[in-house]
Write a protein that holds these residues in place. Structure first.
Motif, short mmCIF file in Angstrom:
data_model
loop_
_atom_site.label_atom_id
_atom_site.label_comp_id
_atom_site.label_asym_id
_atom_site.label_seq_id
_atom_site.Cartn_x
_atom_site.Cartn_y
_atom_site.Cartn_z
N HIS A 71 0.81 -1.22 0.00
CA HIS A 71 0.00 0.00 0.00
C HIS A 71 0.85 1.27 0.00
CE1 HIS A 71 0.83 -0.83 4.26
NE2 HIS A 71 0.72 0.46 4.45
N PRO A 74 3.39 3.95 -4.93
CA PRO A 74 2.54 4.91 -5.63
C PRO A 74 1.44 4.20 -6.41
CG PRO A 74 4.87 5.40 -5.99
CD PRO A 74 4.81 4.07 -5.32
N ARG A 75 0.26 4.79 -6.43
CA ARG A 75 -0.86 4.15 -7.11
C ARG A 75 -0.53 3.82 -8.56
NH1 ARG A 75 -6.97 6.41 -6.97
NH2 ARG A 75 -6.74 5.68 -4.82
N SER A 76 0.17 4.70 -9.24
CA SER A 76 0.47 4.47 -10.65
C SER A 76 1.30 3.21 -10.84
CB SER A 76 1.21 5.67 -11.24
OG SER A 76 2.45 5.87 -10.57
N GLN A 77 2.14 2.87 -9.86
CA GLN A 77 2.93 1.66 -9.95
C GLN A 77 2.15 0.45 -9.46
OE1 GLN A 77 6.72 2.44 -7.98
NE2 GLN A 77 7.55 3.32 -9.87
N ARG A 78 1.38 0.59 -8.38
CA ARG A 78 0.58 -0.53 -7.89
C ARG A 78 -0.38 -1.04 -8.95
NH1 ARG A 78 -0.90 2.77 -3.57
NH2 ARG A 78 -3.09 2.57 -4.19
N THR A 79 -1.03 -0.11 -9.62
CA THR A 79 -2.06 -0.49 -10.59
C THR A 79 -1.47 -0.90 -11.94
OG1 THR A 79 -2.38 1.83 -11.22
CG2 THR A 79 -3.81 0.95 -9.49
N PRO A 105 -10.65 -4.28 -7.27
CA PRO A 105 -9.67 -3.25 -7.59
C PRO A 105 -10.29 -1.93 -8.04
CG PRO A 105 -9.02 -5.35 -8.53
CD PRO A 105 -10.43 -5.50 -8.07
N THR A 109 -9.69 1.74 -6.02
CA THR A 109 -9.07 2.88 -6.68
C THR A 109 -10.07 3.99 -6.98
OG1 THR A 109 -9.30 1.71 -8.80
CG2 THR A 109 -7.17 1.56 -7.69
#
Length: 218
Positions: A71, A74-79, A105, A109
Motif C-alpha cells: 500500500h 505509488p498508485r500508478s505503480q501498484r495499478t 480493484p 481505486t
C-alpha cells in the motif's frame, strides 16, 4: 521494461530466500520462470509485483525505480500490475460474491461506479456466466474461483502481469482456457508477463523465453 536488478529478499533477517537475482521483461514479452518448489521463484514474483520489499536490489518499472511496496507504493505503480496466485481460496475474500471480488480493484481505486459493468465484462472474458456472479467462493469450484481471480487481475488493464503457479491446481481444460485469456489480453494490450511455474512443457509453450532456476539462495 520491468527490471529486477540484483534482488536479495527473504522473510527473516540475514536469511535470504533469493540472493543477487536479476531478470527483465520487455513490454509485450512473456517470460517463464521455471524451478522446483522452494527455490525462491515465488518470492521473486512477489518482489516484482511490489508485494514484498527486497532486502537489496532495485525494481524498475517503465524506467522509474520503485520506492514503496504494497500500500506504500505509488498508485500508478501498484495499478500497473495484475497478479494471479496459485491458490485462489487464499487470495479471495470469502465474504465477497464473485462479482464483488472481480470488481474489488475498481472500488479500491475510487472507481466504484464502474464496478457492476466491469465485473460483467471481465467475467465474460474468463468464461464465467452471470449466474455465478452472485455466488461466494465456497459456492463455486476452484476452477471457477480462479477464473474470477484472473478477471480481478485484469480489470484495471495492467501493463504487467505476474502469474505465480496460476494453473497448478486446475485441470487441463481450465488451464488452457485461462492461458488463452491471458494471451488474448496481452495481444490486445501489449502487456508483459512473468509466469512462474514448475511445469516445463506449459511454460515453454506459453512463453517467449523461459528462465531455468534450480538453486535456492545459500
Amino acid at each position: 521494461m520491468l527490471e529486477l536488478d540484483a534482488i536479495t529478499a527473504g522473510y527473516e533477517p540475514r536469511k535470504p530466500v533469493i540472493a543477487g537475482i536479476s531478470l527483465s521483461v520487455r513490454p509485450g514479452e512473456s517470460v517463464g520462470l521455471l524451478g522446483p518448489s522452494g527455490c525462491g521463484k515465488s518470492t521473486l514474483a512477489r518482489v516484482a509485483a511490489l508485494l514484498h520489499r527486497p532486502d537489496a536490489g532495485r525494481v524498475v518499472i517503465d524506467g522509474t525505480e520503485a520506492t514503496g511496496w504494497r500500500h506504500r507504493a505509488p498508485r500508478s505503480q501498484r495499478t500497473a500490475f495484475g497478479v494471479v496466485f496459485q491458490q485462489p481460496r487464499l487470495s479471495a475474500d470469502p465474504r465477497l460474491t464473485l462479482s464483488a471480488l472481480i470488481a474489488e480493484p475498481l472500488r479500491a481505486t475510487g472507481r466504484a461506479a464502474e464496478a457492476a459493468d466491469g465485473a460483467r465484462e471481465f467475467a465474460a472474458r474468463v468464461g464465467l456466466g452471470e449466474d455465478l456472479l452472485g455466488r461466494r467462493p465456497h459456492e463455486v469450484s476452484d476452477g471457477q474461483l480462479q477464473r474470477a481471480c484472473v478477471a480481478r487481475a485484469l480489470i484495471l488493464r495492467p501493463r504487467w502481469l505476474v502469474c505465480d503457479e496460476m494453473t497448478a491446481m486446475l485441470d487441463a481444460s481450465t488451464t488452457a482456457a485461462l492461458v488463452r485469456v491471458v494471451e488474448d489480453y496481452r495481444a490486445d494490450s501489449g502487456a508483459g508477463l512473468l509466469a512462474v511455474g514448475h511445469d516445463r512443457v506449459l511454460l515453454e509453450r506459453w512463453c517467449d523465453r523461459t528462465v531455468h532456476w534450480s538453486e535456492p539462495a545459500a
